[in-house]
Design a protein around this motif. Structure first.
Motif, PDB file in Angstrom:
ATOM      1  N   THR A  98      -5.327 -27.219 -18.084  1.00 27.89           N
ATOM      2  CA  THR A  98      -5.581 -26.781 -19.353  1.00 27.89           C
ATOM      3  C   THR A  98      -7.058 -25.975 -19.293  1.00 27.89           C
ATOM      4  N   ALA A  99      -7.688 -26.771 -18.623  1.00 24.97           N
ATOM      5  CA  ALA A  99      -9.375 -26.154 -18.323  1.00 24.97           C
ATOM      6  C   ALA A  99      -9.180 -24.775 -17.471  1.00 24.97           C
ATOM      7  N   SER A 100      -8.254 -24.800 -16.536  1.00 25.81           N
ATOM      8  CA  SER A 100      -8.021 -23.704 -15.741  1.00 25.81           C
ATOM      9  C   SER A 100      -7.582 -22.432 -16.508  1.00 25.81           C
ATOM     10  N   ALA A 101      -6.426 -23.102 -17.203  1.00 25.07           N
ATOM     11  CA  ALA A 101      -5.898 -21.809 -17.991  1.00 25.07           C
ATOM     12  C   ALA A 101      -6.922 -21.186 -18.817  1.00 25.07           C
ATOM     13  N   LYS A 102      -7.799 -22.215 -19.743  1.00 25.01           N
ATOM     14  CA  LYS A 102      -9.013 -21.632 -20.539  1.00 25.01           C
ATOM     15  C   LYS A 102      -9.630 -20.489 -19.879  1.00 25.01           C
ATOM     16  N   GLU A 103     -10.163 -20.983 -18.595  1.00 25.59           N
ATOM     17  CA  GLU A 103     -11.224 -20.159 -18.127  1.00 25.59           C
ATOM     18  C   GLU A 103     -10.428 -19.125 -17.510  1.00 25.59           C
ATOM     19  N   GLN A 104      -9.298 -18.925 -17.115  1.00 24.21           N
ATOM     20  CA  GLN A 104      -8.539 -17.730 -16.838  1.00 24.21           C
ATOM     21  C   GLN A 104      -8.342 -16.885 -17.845  1.00 24.21           C
ATOM     22  N   ALA A 108     -10.137 -13.302 -18.574  1.00 23.01           N
ATOM     23  CA  ALA A 108      -9.181 -12.091 -18.673  1.00 23.01           C
ATOM     24  C   ALA A 108      -9.587 -11.296 -19.980  1.00 23.01           C
ATOM     25  N   LYS A 109     -10.129 -12.175 -20.983  1.00 28.81           N
ATOM     26  CA  LYS A 109     -10.398 -11.427 -22.245  1.00 28.81           C
ATOM     27  C   LYS A 109     -11.947 -10.721 -21.855  1.00 28.81           C
ATOM     28  N   LYS A 110     -12.828 -11.375 -21.172  1.00 31.25           N
ATOM     29  CA  LYS A 110     -13.855 -10.636 -20.585  1.00 31.25           C
ATOM     30  C   LYS A 110     -13.645  -9.337 -19.906  1.00 31.25           C
ATOM     31  N   SER A 111     -12.975  -9.334 -19.109  1.00 31.83           N
ATOM     32  CA  SER A 111     -12.384  -8.025 -18.187  1.00 31.83           C
ATOM     33  C   SER A 111     -11.669  -6.989 -19.143  1.00 31.83           C
ATOM     34  N   ALA A 112     -11.036  -7.506 -20.255  1.00 29.51           N
ATOM     35  CA  ALA A 112     -10.499  -6.656 -21.143  1.00 29.51           C
ATOM     36  C   ALA A 112     -11.465  -6.029 -22.174  1.00 29.51           C
ATOM     37  N   ALA A 113     -12.480  -6.865 -22.247  1.00 29.35           N
ATOM     38  CA  ALA A 113     -13.536  -6.142 -23.432  1.00 29.35           C
ATOM     39  C   ALA A 113     -14.522  -5.099 -22.224  1.00 29.35           C
ATOM     40  N   GLU A 114     -14.637  -5.657 -21.110  1.00 26.94           N
ATOM     41  CA  GLU A 114     -15.616  -4.595 -20.369  1.00 26.94           C
ATOM     42  C   GLU A 114     -14.673  -3.404 -20.174  1.00 26.94           C
ATOM     43  N   VAL A 115     -13.378  -3.390 -19.800  1.00 26.54           N
ATOM     44  CA  VAL A 115     -12.749  -2.060 -19.797  1.00 26.54           C
ATOM     45  C   VAL A 115     -12.586  -1.340 -21.058  1.00 26.54           C
ATOM     46  N   LYS A 116     -12.575  -2.025 -22.302  1.00 21.11           N
ATOM     47  CA  LYS A 116     -12.446  -1.262 -23.537  1.00 21.11           C
ATOM     48  C   LYS A 116     -13.872  -0.811 -23.762  1.00 21.11           C
ATOM     49  N   ALA A 117     -14.870  -1.422 -23.418  1.00 23.14           N
ATOM     50  CA  ALA A 117     -16.223  -0.753 -23.746  1.00 23.14           C
ATOM     51  C   ALA A 117     -16.455   0.662 -22.582  1.00 23.14           C
ATOM     52  N   LYS A 118     -15.937   0.473 -21.470  1.00 24.18           N
ATOM     53  CA  LYS A 118     -16.057   1.627 -20.591  1.00 24.18           C
ATOM     54  C   LYS A 118     -15.414   2.912 -21.055  1.00 24.18           C
ATOM     55  N   ALA A 119     -14.033   2.567 -21.514  1.00 28.92           N
ATOM     56  CA  ALA A 119     -13.535   3.247 -21.999  1.00 28.92           C
ATOM     57  C   ALA A 119     -13.935   3.960 -23.206  1.00 28.92           C
ATOM     58  N   SER A 120     -14.513   3.227 -23.989  1.00 24.34           N
ATOM     59  CA  SER A 120     -15.084   3.698 -25.334  1.00 24.34           C
ATOM     60  C   SER A 120     -16.208   4.670 -24.850  1.00 24.34           C
ATOM     61  N   GLU A 121     -17.002   4.299 -23.831  1.00 23.78           N
ATOM     62  CA  GLU A 121     -18.240   5.023 -23.699  1.00 23.78           C
ATOM     63  C   GLU A 121     -17.811   6.309 -23.056  1.00 23.78           C
ATOM     64  N   LYS A 122     -16.561   6.197 -22.099  1.00 18.64           N
ATOM     65  CA  LYS A 122     -16.278   7.543 -21.516  1.00 18.64           C
ATOM     66  C   LYS A 122     -15.874   8.517 -22.664  1.00 18.64           C
ATOM     67  N   ALA A 123     -14.999   8.138 -23.530  1.00 26.22           N
ATOM     68  CA  ALA A 123     -14.308   8.814 -24.681  1.00 26.22           C
ATOM     69  C   ALA A 123     -15.688   9.419 -25.576  1.00 26.22           C
ATOM     70  N   LYS A 124     -16.551   8.710 -25.808  1.00 20.13           N
ATOM     71  CA  LYS A 124     -17.850   9.240 -26.484  1.00 20.13           C
ATOM     72  C   LYS A 124     -18.452  10.468 -25.681  1.00 20.13           C
ATOM     73  N   ALA A 125     -18.492  10.011 -24.430  1.00 19.25           N
ATOM     74  CA  ALA A 125     -19.137  11.095 -23.408  1.00 19.25           C
ATOM     75  C   ALA A 125     -18.462  12.608 -23.542  1.00 19.25           C
ATOM     76  N   ILE A 126     -17.096  12.241 -23.367  1.00 13.93           N
ATOM     77  CA  ILE A 126     -15.970  13.391 -23.456  1.00 13.93           C
ATOM     78  C   ILE A 126     -16.283  13.977 -24.810  1.00 13.93           C
ATOM     79  N   THR A 127     -16.169  13.505 -25.913  1.00 10.57           N
ATOM     80  CA  THR A 127     -16.281  14.103 -27.196  1.00 10.57           C
ATOM     81  C   THR A 127     -17.567  14.730 -27.491  1.00 10.57           C
ATOM     82  N   THR A 128     -18.561  14.269 -26.801  1.00  4.35           N
ATOM     83  CA  THR A 128     -19.991  14.811 -27.107  1.00  4.35           C
ATOM     84  C   THR A 128     -19.696  16.246 -26.121  1.00  4.35           C
ATOM     85  N   LYS A 129     -19.358  16.216 -24.769  1.00  7.06           N
ATOM     86  CA  LYS A 129     -19.285  17.209 -24.109  1.00  7.06           C
ATOM     87  C   LYS A 129     -18.449  18.480 -24.603  1.00  7.06           C
ATOM     88  N   ALA A 130     -17.326  17.864 -25.192  1.00  7.47           N
ATOM     89  CA  ALA A 130     -16.443  18.766 -25.881  1.00  7.47           C
ATOM     90  C   ALA A 130     -16.988  19.543 -27.103  1.00  7.47           C
TER      91      ALA A 130
END
Length: 160
Positions: A98-104, A108-130
């Motif tokens: 259970t502890a291992s599953a919670k850690e994983q 996974a949530k942390k990785s998803a949040a990082e990807v979402k943040a990067k995608a958001s930053e990239k989208a903002k940069a593209i929007t600003t450039k456009a």
């Protein structure tokens, strides 16, 4: 034409973890039940042996009773200890999984949040450039339109 996939649907990570935990729990419960049954059988065997001895040796009745009681108590104590040990191991394994599953899950949530943040930053940069390019294009079109309008006005004035 069918849009349904022909492959069976694969199980997700959490379903696999859940099945693993259930498997461990079921196997430990079965082991504990088997130990309990064996202990009961052993106690019954000891009791049968004692009763046979009582019939053949009447003089040693009191000694046999105390011996059988002690053996039965020892066997019961050992069976209880073994069952408790198995249960403790099962609980420990379940907690570890259970502890291992919670850690994983947290990772996974942390990785998803990082990807979402990067995608958001990239989208903002593209929007600003456009927007900047659109503004530049609008200015260029406005300047060309103004120049063309001035040229048309001059030609219209000279044509009069």
């Amino acid at each position: 034409m069918s849009n349904k996939a022909t492959k069976p649907e694969e199980k997700g990570f959490f379903e696999k973890v859940k099945e693993t935990i259930e498997g461990l729990w079921d196997s430990t419960k079965e082991t504990a039940e088997e130990l309990k049954d064996k202990a009961e059988d052993k106690i019954e065997d000891i009791k049968e042996k004692v009763t046979a001895k009582k019939a053949t040796v009447a003089k040693r009745t009191t000694t046999a009773k105390t011996t059988v009681a002690k053996k039965a108590d020892n066997t019961a104590t050992k069976a209880k200890a073994a069952a408790a040990n198995v249960k403790a191991k099962a609980d420990t394994k379940a907690k570890a999984i259970t502890a291992s599953a919670k850690e994983q899950t947290a990772n996974a949530k942390k990785s998803a949040a990082e990807v979402k943040a990067k995608a958001s930053e990239k989208a903002k940069a593209i929007t600003t450039k456009a927007k900047a390019e659109a503004t530049g294009a609008k200015k260029a079109v406005a300047a060309k339109t103004a120049k063309a309008a001035t040229t048309v006005k001059k030609k219209a004035a000279s044509a009069k």
